[in-house]
Scaffold this motif. Structure first.
Motif, PDB file in Angstrom:
ATOM      1  N   ARG A 299      -0.787   0.962   7.243  1.00 20.15           N
ATOM      2  CA  ARG A 299      -1.662  -0.018   6.582  1.00 20.15           C
ATOM      3  C   ARG A 299      -0.984  -1.395   6.536  1.00 20.15           C
ATOM      4  O   ARG A 299      -1.636  -2.433   6.736  1.00 20.15           O
ATOM      5  CB  ARG A 299      -1.978   0.469   5.162  1.00 20.15           C
ATOM      6  CG  ARG A 299      -2.776  -0.530   4.330  1.00 20.15           C
ATOM      7  CD  ARG A 299      -4.234  -0.604   4.730  1.00 20.15           C
ATOM      8  NE  ARG A 299      -4.914  -1.687   4.058  1.00 20.15           N
ATOM      9  CZ  ARG A 299      -5.308  -1.659   2.780  1.00 20.15           C
ATOM     10  NH1 ARG A 299      -5.068  -0.592   2.030  1.00 20.15           N
ATOM     11  NH2 ARG A 299      -5.943  -2.680   2.251  1.00 20.15           N
ATOM     12  N   TYR A 300       0.306  -1.388   6.305  1.00 22.37           N
ATOM     13  CA  TYR A 300       1.087  -2.621   6.277  1.00 22.37           C
ATOM     14  C   TYR A 300       0.939  -3.360   7.608  1.00 22.37           C
ATOM     15  O   TYR A 300       0.746  -4.581   7.653  1.00 22.37           O
ATOM     16  CB  TYR A 300       2.546  -2.259   6.014  1.00 22.37           C
ATOM     17  CG  TYR A 300       3.504  -3.410   5.830  1.00 22.37           C
ATOM     18  CD1 TYR A 300       3.763  -3.929   4.571  1.00 22.37           C
ATOM     19  CD2 TYR A 300       4.190  -3.963   6.909  1.00 22.37           C
ATOM     20  CE1 TYR A 300       4.667  -4.959   4.389  1.00 22.37           C
ATOM     21  CE2 TYR A 300       5.087  -4.997   6.747  1.00 22.37           C
ATOM     22  CZ  TYR A 300       5.328  -5.483   5.476  1.00 22.37           C
ATOM     23  OH  TYR A 300       6.218  -6.512   5.305  1.00 22.37           O
TER      24      TYR A 300
ATOM     25  N   SER B  14       0.797  -1.223   0.000  1.00 26.40           N
ATOM     26  CA  SER B  14       0.000   0.000   0.000  1.00 26.40           C
ATOM     27  C   SER B  14       0.828   1.270   0.000  1.00 26.40           C
ATOM     28  O   SER B  14       0.308   2.362  -0.223  1.00 26.40           O
ATOM     29  CB  SER B  14      -0.902   0.008   1.240  1.00 26.40           C
ATOM     30  OG  SER B  14      -0.103   0.045   2.415  1.00 26.40           O
TER      31      SER B  14
END
Length: 384
Positions: free
Chosen positions: A70-71, A65
């Motif tokens: 977000r990871y 991403s």
């Protein structure tokens, strides 16, 4: 010194080459099939996919991403199925086996004990289960003809407040499979200085620790990890490139921090594929590891999260070889760097270098030279 022979390895030689891994997250390396089975056994029904191949693709796409935050969200699913002793033993054993089959001979695998307490396990029970799994995985690897030694790094989450507790835990188990301590999680807003009590404790106990720094945040993160906390190694450290200036004529000027990192031989636990996913680098060809290798920083190659990045140590080296024309000599350089930087006693590191790593690469170079000689001879006969 780099050999005059351009011994660029094949994919098979890269796989068979002895490799050393310092930065790998246990909850970021599960087999998709294992996640599906454990979720079914434990009644966890939140998986986005229940077919292993599709689940593996989902993890890679969700992690790809460009955002570290977000990871990190993808770990909710892996941690969810790692809450029982049996699950932790299985996951740790499979981790050791998978690494060994990829040619890794020494690995330091990290995990956060505080993230595995939801089913009632104590911190001590988590550590003992993971250690049991690593030992079982080592035995399975030996039975399959592979050699590996796995040490655990206990991680504290930088947004939480249990760092001192986890540091004390790491110290209690330092002679029972745990080789050091780490902090991880989102860097922005959670500087390592929030956990100074843990680092001061570890220094008083003469224990080892690494700090995630210079991944999604810049030079201040690295400076704090080194000068305020006293880290032995830098987890990622990729943003050290911000303190290096390359002029149009190719000349290079190191800032004070970059020079300090190089001069003090501070190990950089670099994870190229992961760095691309979190936006720390645009491509393999543009990854700072290429310049840092030329400048002789103590750079090492690592996987970070094999599931989320769809990677392995062999894949990382294959992509680096494609990007920078690395040879077996370069691979050995990175591998020796990593072994020198491991958190085990000096004599044991030296034995691994002299008895396993150097002989392994010497054999591959001899094999490469034999193949080239045979190819040249065949070409000569054909031409004649």
């Amino acid at each position: 010194m780099t050999s005059q022979i351009p011994n660029v390895p094949t994919a098979d030689q890269i796989r068979r080459a002895p490799k050393v891994l310092l930065h790998d997250h246990l909850d970021g390396g599960l087999r998709p099939g294992t996640i599906v089975e454990l979720a079914r056994e434990q009644g966890y029904d939140q998986l986005p996919e229940t077919e292993p191949d599709k689940l593996g693709i989902w993890f890679r796409e969700a992690a790809d991403s460009g955002s570290l935050e977000r990871y990190l969200e993808t770990f909710a699913h892996t941690c969810a199925v790692m809450q029982t002793r049996e699950a932790l033993v299985r996951v740790a054993a499979e981790c050791a086996v998978d690494l060994a089959e990829d040619g890794v001979v020494y690995a330091e695998v990290r995990y956060a004990p505080e993230q595995h307490l939801e089913a009632g396990l104590s911190l001590e029970e988590v550590v003992e289960a993971v250690n049991e799994g690593f030992r079982e995985g080592e035995r399975q690897a030996r039975a399959g003809g592979h050699r590996i030694r796995v040490g655990a790094l206990l991680t504290a989450m930088r947004h939480a407040a249990r760092a001192l507790e986890i540091a004390e835990l790491a110290n209690r188990y330092r002679d029972s499979g745990v080789v050091g301590f780490d902090i991880a999680g989102a860097e922005a807003g959670f500087p390592p200085t929030r956990h100074l009590d843990a680092f001061e404790y570890l220094k008083r106990e003469n224990n080892h620790f690494t700090i995630h720094a210079g991944e999604a945040f810049g030079l201040p993160s690295i400076w704090q990890a080194l000068q305020w906390c006293g880290a032995d190694r830098l987890g990622h450290g990729v943003r050290i490139i911000d303190d290096i200036e390359v002029a149009e004529d190719g000349s290079v000027t190191l800032g004070r921090l970059a020079a300090y990192v190089r001069d003090k031989r501070i190990p950089l636990e670099m994870c190229p594929s992961s760095n691309l996913q979190t936006g720390a680098a645009a491509s393999f060809a543009e990854h700072p590891i290429g310049l840092l290798r030329k400048l002789h920083f103590r750079a090492t190659v690592n996987t970070d999260n094999r599931l989320m990045s769809g990677t392995s140590m062999s894949r990382e080296f294959e992509l680096l070889t494609e990007a920078f024309d690395y040879t077996l000599d370069d691979m050995q350089w990175f591998t020796v760097n990593a072994m020198k930087s491991a958190f085990i006693p000096f004599d044991e590191r030296l034995a691994m270098i002299n008895e396993v790593i150097k002989p392994g690469y010497a054999e591959l170079r001899s094999e490469w030279l034999f193949q080239q000689t045979a190819t040249t001879s065949e070409s000569s006969r054909t031409a004649g």
